[in-house]
Design a protein around this motif. Sequence first.
Motif, PDB file in Angstrom:
ATOM      1  N   GLU A  34      -2.786   1.712  -5.530  1.00 39.05           N
ATOM      2  CA  GLU A  34      -4.023   1.715  -4.858  1.00 39.05           C
ATOM      3  C   GLU A  34      -3.937   1.718  -3.454  1.00 39.05           C
ATOM      4  O   GLU A  34      -4.555   2.482  -2.893  1.00 39.05           O
ATOM      5  CB  GLU A  34      -4.682   0.510  -5.126  1.00 39.05           C
ATOM      6  CG  GLU A  34      -6.009   0.457  -4.767  1.00 39.05           C
ATOM      7  CD  GLU A  34      -7.029  -0.874  -5.123  1.00 39.05           C
ATOM      8  OE1 GLU A  34      -7.771  -1.106  -4.783  1.00 39.05           O
ATOM      9  OE2 GLU A  34      -6.311  -1.677  -5.789  1.00 39.05           O
ATOM     10  N   THR A  40      -8.456   4.375  -7.188  1.00 40.02           N
ATOM     11  CA  THR A  40      -9.286   3.641  -6.781  1.00 40.02           C
ATOM     12  C   THR A  40     -10.044   2.732  -7.696  1.00 40.02           C
ATOM     13  O   THR A  40     -11.162   3.408  -8.345  1.00 40.02           O
ATOM     14  CB  THR A  40     -10.320   4.094  -5.596  1.00 40.02           C
ATOM     15  OG1 THR A  40      -9.507   4.831  -4.504  1.00 40.02           O
ATOM     16  CG2 THR A  40     -11.033   3.077  -4.882  1.00 40.02           C
ATOM     17  N   ARG A  49      -9.992  -6.259  -9.491  1.00 43.98           N
ATOM     18  CA  ARG A  49      -9.943  -4.729  -9.647  1.00 43.98           C
ATOM     19  C   ARG A  49     -10.284  -4.435 -11.397  1.00 43.98           C
ATOM     20  O   ARG A  49     -10.051  -5.346 -12.060  1.00 43.98           O
ATOM     21  CB  ARG A  49      -8.388  -4.422  -9.756  1.00 43.98           C
ATOM     22  CG  ARG A  49      -7.921  -4.434  -8.333  1.00 43.98           C
ATOM     23  CD  ARG A  49      -6.475  -3.981  -8.330  1.00 43.98           C
ATOM     24  NE  ARG A  49      -6.197  -3.881  -7.077  1.00 43.98           N
ATOM     25  CZ  ARG A  49      -5.474  -5.024  -6.418  1.00 43.98           C
ATOM     26  NH1 ARG A  49      -5.648  -6.125  -6.629  1.00 43.98           N
ATOM     27  NH2 ARG A  49      -5.145  -4.833  -4.952  1.00 43.98           N
ATOM     28  N   TYR A  51     -10.161  -1.551 -13.983  1.00 48.35           N
ATOM     29  CA  TYR A  51      -9.611   0.024 -14.354  1.00 48.35           C
ATOM     30  C   TYR A  51     -10.633   0.488 -15.503  1.00 48.35           C
ATOM     31  O   TYR A  51     -10.850   0.053 -16.378  1.00 48.35           O
ATOM     32  CB  TYR A  51      -8.056  -0.114 -14.723  1.00 48.35           C
ATOM     33  CG  TYR A  51      -7.077  -0.527 -13.381  1.00 48.35           C
ATOM     34  CD1 TYR A  51      -6.740   0.489 -12.611  1.00 48.35           C
ATOM     35  CD2 TYR A  51      -7.147  -1.812 -13.330  1.00 48.35           C
ATOM     36  CE1 TYR A  51      -5.977   0.217 -11.656  1.00 48.35           C
ATOM     37  CE2 TYR A  51      -6.494  -2.374 -12.131  1.00 48.35           C
ATOM     38  CZ  TYR A  51      -5.794  -1.256 -11.607  1.00 48.35           C
ATOM     39  OH  TYR A  51      -4.947  -1.458 -10.250  1.00 48.35           O
ATOM     40  N   ASP A  55      -9.010   6.194 -15.237  1.00 49.56           N
ATOM     41  CA  ASP A  55      -8.164   5.442 -14.393  1.00 49.56           C
ATOM     42  C   ASP A  55      -6.636   5.617 -15.148  1.00 49.56           C
ATOM     43  O   ASP A  55      -5.589   5.773 -14.708  1.00 49.56           O
ATOM     44  CB  ASP A  55      -8.459   4.031 -13.764  1.00 49.56           C
ATOM     45  CG  ASP A  55      -9.399   3.936 -12.777  1.00 49.56           C
ATOM     46  OD1 ASP A  55      -9.584   5.104 -12.042  1.00 49.56           O
ATOM     47  OD2 ASP A  55      -9.923   2.849 -12.729  1.00 49.56           O
TER      48      ASP A  55
END
Length: 108
Positions: A34, A40, A49, A51, A55
């Motif tokens: 990242e 991102t 975060r 995902y 991702d």
Amino acid sequence: MAEESTPRSRLGVYGISVASELSGIDPQTLRLYERRGLLTPARTGGGTRRYSDDDLVLLQHIGELVAAGVNIAGIARILQLEADNLRLEHANAGLRAELDEAAVGASD
């Protein structure tokens, strides 16, 4: 609400520990990726975060590149070139569709 228009595969639903387990990539390495701009993940209001399935697909691709011996700078460049290529393919498809429509209109 923005989430309603976001494709399901792009919704950030996995925390870093789950993403790490699913991808086989250490959480510290995920943070490094990242920081280096390779991906991102979404963030919650509190900054956690999250995902997405997309991702995880990207992490699989990054893992394949790492296994092939590509360094992080090289991976970043490859990902950028792939994204640029995809944009150009879409633009080209749009231009071809316009040309096809113009040809049909001209033959009428």
